[in-house]
Design an enzyme around this catalytic site. Sequence first.
Site, short mmCIF file in Angstrom:
data_model
loop_
_atom_site.label_atom_id
_atom_site.label_comp_id
_atom_site.label_asym_id
_atom_site.label_seq_id
_atom_site.Cartn_x
_atom_site.Cartn_y
_atom_site.Cartn_z
CE LYS A 1 -3.19 2.52 2.55
NZ LYS A 1 -4.56 2.37 3.19
CD GLU B 1 8.85 -6.24 6.77
OE1 GLU B 1 9.09 -5.06 6.29
OE2 GLU B 1 8.89 -6.24 8.32
N GLY C 1 -4.61 -1.70 4.87
CA GLY C 1 -3.95 -3.10 4.82
C GLY C 1 -5.13 -4.22 5.06
NE ARG C 2 -6.32 -3.82 11.28
CZ ARG C 2 -6.11 -2.54 10.79
NH1 ARG C 2 -4.51 -2.15 10.56
NH2 ARG C 2 -6.08 -1.44 11.74
CD GLU D 1 -1.97 -4.11 11.32
OE1 GLU D 1 -2.41 -4.20 10.79
OE2 GLU D 1 -0.93 -4.30 11.40
CG HIS E 1 -3.41 -35.24 16.61
ND1 HIS E 1 -3.63 -37.07 17.51
CD2 HIS E 1 -4.24 -35.51 15.90
CE1 HIS E 1 -4.63 -36.81 16.79
NE2 HIS E 1 -5.02 -36.43 15.70
CE LYS F 1 5.93 -0.37 9.99
NZ LYS F 1 5.06 -0.54 8.64
O1 F6P Z 1 3.69 -3.00 10.07
C1 F6P Z 1 1.80 -3.20 9.56
C2 F6P Z 1 1.71 -2.87 9.11
O2 F6P Z 1 1.35 -1.40 8.13
C3 F6P Z 1 0.48 -3.36 7.84
O3 F6P Z 1 -0.47 -2.59 8.91
C4 F6P Z 1 0.20 -3.47 6.79
O4 F6P Z 1 -0.75 -4.67 6.58
C5 F6P Z 1 1.42 -3.95 5.80
O5 F6P Z 1 2.38 -3.48 6.90
C6 F6P Z 1 2.35 -4.11 5.03
O6 F6P Z 1 2.11 -2.52 4.57
P1 F6P Z 1 2.20 -2.08 2.96
O7 F6P Z 1 0.72 -2.72 2.40
O8 F6P Z 1 1.72 -0.79 2.95
O9 F6P Z 1 3.70 -2.51 2.33
#
Ligand code: F6P
Length: 537
Positions: free
Chosen positions: A202, A208, A261-262, A347, A378, A506
Amino acid sequence: MPPTAEWNAFLADAQAAQGRSILGLFEREPRRLSALTVRAAGLTLDLSKQPWSLGGLEAGVALARAGGVEARRAALFSGAAINTSEDRAVLHPALRAAEGAHFKAKGEPVSGEVQAVRAAMAKFAADVRSGAYRGAGGHAFRNVVHIGIGGSDLGPRLVWEALRPLDAPIALRFAANVDGSDIAATLEGLDPAQTLVVAVSKTFTTQETLANALAARAWLRAALGPAGDRHLVAVSANPEAVAAFGVSPERLFAFRDWVGGRFSVWSAVGLSCVIGLGADVFEAFLAGAAAMDDHFLSAPLESNAPVLLALAQIFNRDGLGRAARAVIPYSQRLRLLPSFLQQLEMESNGKRVGMDGQPVARPTAPVVFGEPGTNGQHAFFQMLHQGTDVVPLEFVGVARNDEGPPGAHAKLLSNLLAQAEALMIGRSEADVREELKTKGLDEAAMEVLAPQRAFPGDRPSSLIMMDRLTPQALGALIALYEHKVLVEGVLWGINSFDQWGVELGKLLAGRILPELEGGPRAPHDPSTSAWIERLKV
Ligand code: F6P
């Protein structure tokens, strides 16, 4: 004003629940099963094995009414900025509405753009699937590597696992973790000439995802030269950052800041799934969610599935102090549901301060965890049956499934029903003693053994059953949980749509990274400093 009287009435039933058995409620309340079973958008919810009485349910519905659930629901669908800390609308229902809808985000019409992006995704997916859009060397694409994390990963991963055909002509793989082992394993064995990379973020600033997208682009370029860039498409709400990354606008699929995002699987974030499953399947998935939206908007609160599911959670969390909930899908294809819900619920509702800046009055989101059944049985079910803490469960079942060997599904379902029953009815010490007596155990041995083998029972569970694991049912299931999160957030007085709690880590990682890479040292606590010293490269 918090509706104190309604809260008190609801919590009073939880108090009473501590001195009664759930099984006893079935005897006292002949209407219990029917009153606590609801149908919604093709799903059936059975909340009768929860510890509330029908009076408690009524009190909960009154709480939802007095607590403003209907008003916040209307505000969400109207596109008002209900994410107040970020001044954003929260409009994921607009993404799955049928053609002809007219949603507005903070007064701005959005449905036209939603339809245009959906059409562009469908066209691109059809071109990739048919081979009309080919790789640099003229090969058709056989693999999609989806790169993203959190909401840009968990939804598409869940949808793909749940719906992918066993003989999929295009296979999806996912990379999320900044741990290099993830992208290395994801790319392992793939032919770059036949691989499309979809980078999803987003913000397009997530460490990452940028690291993994850079690695994937380097992998493509090493094999295909600069023409390999044709193999990389981006999905984002930040077109400037995508351009700065070097992806041209015709390879960007956009969405807006009013998509959390979620809550974003319905948007262009689902592009990989559209490619892998086909646009028709994705449309059916959206339609299932839209059907749940309709249910949420129109069903009376007493038979409104998201409202009841939220009330069951609140009853356990706030009324009975239960700090966890286990989600157990009896469906291997839904094995990623617990991970998805961890982000959606923890979250969204893992907050200790309300929208007014004041500490919340009551505990909020529980720990959500789970594994598919029967595997979990299990592993950790011992604790659920006999541990010192009561952990409410949520079973998710699929009534019919033709995949796999004959008879397998009945075995699976028998386990689901057996677990829910065993947790509720338990097994008395007297009953165990009877059995041990027939085995010839003496009194002294029985004294020691019977308590260990007895089950306390009264361990609550909900059941969500779908007829089949169709795209519609999956869409309805995810939307059910999304709306449940909203209802809980309203009653807890929190903003379910921001996530400030992810920021500090972060920030500190951004400070520590240059130190690990040999840069100047910054002040830290003694433990962290010692570890930086030990781990620096
Ligand atoms: O660190 C949490 C977060 O901001 C989530 O809310 C989000 O879904 C995820 O990181 C990834 O964010 P992005 O889509 O901006 O890479």
